[in-house]
Scaffold this active site. Structure first.
Site, PDB file in Angstrom:
ATOM      1  CG  ASP A   1      11.430 -33.039 -16.490  1.00  0.00           C
ATOM      2  OD1 ASP A   1      11.432 -32.769 -15.471  1.00  0.00           O
ATOM      3  OD2 ASP A   1      11.630 -34.270 -16.884  1.00  0.00           O
TER       4      ASP A   1
ATOM      5  CE1 TYR B   1      17.041 -34.111  -9.394  1.00  0.00           C
ATOM      6  CE2 TYR B   1      15.301 -32.343  -9.550  1.00  0.00           C
ATOM      7  CZ  TYR B   1      16.389 -32.843  -8.989  1.00  0.00           C
ATOM      8  OH  TYR B   1      17.018 -32.048  -8.128  1.00  0.00           O
TER       9      TYR B   1
ATOM     10  NE  ARG C   1      11.852 -40.297 -12.290  1.00  0.00           N
ATOM     11  CZ  ARG C   1      11.717 -39.032 -12.295  1.00  0.00           C
ATOM     12  NH1 ARG C   1      11.925 -38.209 -11.196  1.00  0.00           N
ATOM     13  NH2 ARG C   1      11.592 -38.431 -13.554  1.00  0.00           N
TER      14      ARG C   1
ATOM     15  CB  SER D   1      13.033 -28.966 -12.014  1.00  0.00           C
ATOM     16  OG  SER D   1      13.289 -29.957 -11.026  1.00  0.00           O
ATOM     17  CG  ASN D   2       7.675 -31.931 -10.409  1.00  0.00           C
ATOM     18  OD1 ASN D   2       7.121 -31.144 -10.402  1.00  0.00           O
ATOM     19  ND2 ASN D   2       7.484 -33.099 -10.574  1.00  0.00           N
TER      20      ASN D   2
END
Lengths: 243, 243
Positions: A19, A21, A50, A134-135
């Site tokens: 992952d 972030y 966030r 990742s997003n």
């Protein structure tokens, strides 16, 4: 209330998925800039920013897993910043220039100090490919990886943008198994985000939770396979064969 | 970043659907008991408890919309309480008795003071059926409705438990259209939760956001059709034909 599922037997990992972030990149490295712009509120803004960013990704995918409400991570990050500023009564101070400054900071987040050394150790010591899942949308990820000095360390940089579904949707996690042609249990998934670790465990990955903040395990009925306070513990975990 | 969709033309609502927790029932009415058990931390516990409760419902459905990770709202509420207590370093004080006391409080939450009078006004003044559409599982909802003095005010009390999918999943919202045999735009959906209003708007409901706390609209690209500070504004909105 939920029974904890016991992890499966040890594996020899065929790949390690990270992952990005919050795990490799310190999303709160924007605090200093936020504090300059909004004295005394930088930390509160960063935290809420966030939180809303993650919430918005999940809401958009949950409302339609096929992607009808999908928006790229960059856009969602701007949306979350605007909401957070409004919620904290800072909207009037969030000028275009201030927004641009904060988003520029977000583009070039710092890596946690233990990340690059550990990634290099993993590459040197083991014959296991490394990847990001990742997003973040591809242009964001591209700049972030370069600016954090991680160029050349990953075999794949996978973005959920390809399937227009955010984690913890199964379609997002499946990008990792597809890229490596491996079963989920053969892949170690690494995150600092408890919800992401639970989602990855549900998907079947062998999870390693980098618990930098000493948080409790999420009460979601799935235990991480491994837990450590930083990247050095991940290296040790891989050395032991991801037991 | 996201363009705001403009609401569709006025309707004559065929039904009014209410979200329950946070909208009719004040989830923070547990603060007094929490404050007695954990002096100085009651509010923090209540806030985090609620936040994790919502997060856990969404994560479980997002990870598998078909319900493989579904757990009833009661169980999730206990899980969220345990996590919140651990996160706030109160786990040692969360004895079985303390947990039972807090869950008992949660079973019989207070209604916001304007709720029962407004529901009675809606029933007396308009020929529109009223219903609850809630994440709560049926036994929880049953007790909560009775203990808040709302017995007989609703034509349906719908629980997402029937489809094992939490809001904002479309399957959860579809319980409302099915119960009334109406199109989403013919039904007014009422909630105090911004994320729920966004989800309902995506589904197509005519949404009314009871914004008790003066929060900004969520930055999700969909505007509520109506906004008011309490239930009286909802009554006025219905009187005007949900414009």
């Amino acid at each position: 209330m939920s029974a904890i599922t016991t992890p499966a037997s040890p594996i020899s990992p065929r790949a390690i998925l990270f992952d990005a972030y919050g795990t490799l990149f310190d999303v709160h490295s924007v605090v200093a800039a936020a504090e300059q712009l909004f004295p005394g509120r930088g930390d509160a803004l960063s935290q809420l920013w966030r939180r809303k960013q993650i919430e918005y990704t999940q809401l958009r995918t949950l409302a339609d897993p096929s992607g009808a409400h999908y928006a790229p991570f960059w856009d969602i990050t701007v949306d979350a910043l605007r909401y957070a500023a409004a919620r904290l009564h800072l909207a009037d101070s969030l000028t275009r220039a201030a927004e641009k400054r904060l988003m520029d900071e977000y583009t070039c987040l710092s890596a946690f100090p233990d990340v690059v050394p550990a990634l290099k150790t993993l590459r040197e010591r083991f014959d296991i490919p490394l990847a990001i899942l990742s997003n973040g949308n591809p242009p964001m990820l591209d700049i972030a990886v370069k600016s954090a000095g991680m160029n050349g360390l990953f075999d794949h940089v996978l973005s959920v943008d390809a399937v227009r579904a955010y984690k913890p949707a199964a379609a997002a996690y499946a990008l990792g198994t597809r890229a490596f042609g491996a079963a989920p249990r053969e892949i170690v998934f690494v995150s600092s985000n408890g919800w992401n670790i639970a989602g990855a465990a549900w998907f079947g990955y062998a999870t390693f939770w980098i618990n930098r903040g000493g948080a409790p395990v999420e009460e979601l009925g799935v235990a991480p396979r491994g837990i450590g306070g930083g990247m050095a513990e991940l290296v040790a975990f891989i050395e032991r064969g991801a037991p």
